[in-house]
Motif scaffolding. Structure first.
Motif, PDB file in Angstrom:
ATOM      1  N   ARG A 183      53.260  78.067  47.965  1.00  0.00           N
ATOM      2  CA  ARG A 183      53.751  78.678  46.720  1.00  0.00           C
ATOM      3  C   ARG A 183      53.424  80.172  46.692  1.00  0.00           C
ATOM      4  NH1 ARG A 183      55.815  77.022  42.359  1.00  0.00           N
ATOM      5  NH2 ARG A 183      55.331  74.841  42.654  1.00  0.00           N
ATOM      6  N   GLU A 184      52.219  80.522  47.096  1.00  0.00           N
ATOM      7  CA  GLU A 184      51.801  81.927  47.094  1.00  0.00           C
ATOM      8  C   GLU A 184      52.661  82.758  48.056  1.00  0.00           C
ATOM      9  OE1 GLU A 184      47.906  84.348  48.608  1.00  0.00           O
ATOM     10  OE2 GLU A 184      47.547  82.528  47.435  1.00  0.00           O
ATOM     11  N   THR A 185      52.935  82.220  49.226  1.00  0.00           N
ATOM     12  CA  THR A 185      53.756  82.930  50.210  1.00  0.00           C
ATOM     13  C   THR A 185      55.181  83.073  49.698  1.00  0.00           C
ATOM     14  OG1 THR A 185      52.359  82.140  52.008  1.00  0.00           O
ATOM     15  CG2 THR A 185      54.570  82.903  52.602  1.00  0.00           C
TER      16      THR A 185
END
Length: 181
Positions: free
Chosen positions: A130-132
Motif C-alpha cells: 500500500r505504501e509503495t
C-alpha cells in the motif's frame, strides 16, 4: 475555412504548441488553430503525465505491470480474488498468478484462504504494498495538482465539464460522421 485563434493577452506566454500551429497554418490553410492547439496540447499533456508516471515507477522500483496489479487490488478496497484481478487486468489467470508470485516475494501482497470459502484465495495488499502504491500515486497526483493549479476552481470545473463532453462524443457508439471544415 480557418477560424481565428482566440485572442491572448500580451502578457500570456506562448508555448510549444503556439509555434507548432504558426508553422502549420501556412502549409494547411484550412487548419483551425483553436482545434489544432487544443488537440496538440491534450496530446502533449498526456505524454507529459505518462513520463511523470513512468519516472515515479522508476523512483519506487516498480515495473508497470506491478503497479497496475497493486492499483487494481487497491481499487477493490485492498483485497481481491485472483479471478477478479484477472478480469480487471484482462489477463489469463496463469498470468495473474505469476504477477502475484513476484509481488508476494517483494512483500507487497499476501495470499490467504477466504474465511467464507476455504477453496478460495484472497489477495491482500500488505502495508509495504500500500505504501509503495500510494507513493507512486502521490507523485503523479502532485504533478496533476501543480499543473491544474494555474486554474481557479471554477476554471478547473469548467475544463472538466468540457472534457467530459468531448469524451462522451469520443466514446459514443454512433457511426463516424464526416468532418465538415
Amino acid at each position: 475555412m480557418a477560424h481565428p485563434e482566440e485572442p491572448r493577452t500580451p502578457s500570456e506566454p506562448r508555448d510549444w504548441t503556439d509555434e507548432h500551429v504558426a508553422r502549420w497554418q501556412p502549409v494547411l490553410p484550412g487548419l483551425d488553430p483553436v482545434v489544432e492547439g487544443a488537440v496538440t496540447r491534450m496530446k502533449k499533456l498526456s505524454v507529459h503525465l505518462r513520463r511523470v508516471r513512468e519516472q515515479s515507477l522508476v523512483d519506487f522500483d516498480l515495473e508497470r505491470h506491478e503497479f497496475d496489479t497493486l492499483h487494481k487490488i487497491a481499487g477493490r478496497g485492498g483485497s481481491a480474488a485472483p479471478s477478479e484481478l484477472a478480469q480487471d487486468l484482462d489477463l489469463a489467470p496463469a498470468s495473474v498468478s505469476g504477477r502475484l508470485d513476484a509481488l508476494e516475494k517483494r512483500g507487497f501482497v499476501r495470499r490467504t484462504q477466504s474465511t467464507t470459502d476455504r477453496r478460495r484465495v484472497v489477495v491482500e495488499l500488505t502495508a509495504a504494498g500500500r505504501e509503495t502504491w500510494l507513493g507512486a500515486m502521490d507523485v503523479l497526483g502532485h504533478e496533476e495538482y501543480r499543473l491544474l493549479g494555474v486554474l481557479d476552481p471554477g476554471e478547473r470545473s469548467l475544463l472538466n465539464d468540457m472534457l467530459r463532453r468531448v469524451m462522451v462524443e469520443a466514446e459514443s457508439t454512433g457511426t463516424t460522421r464526416p468532418w465538415h471544415g
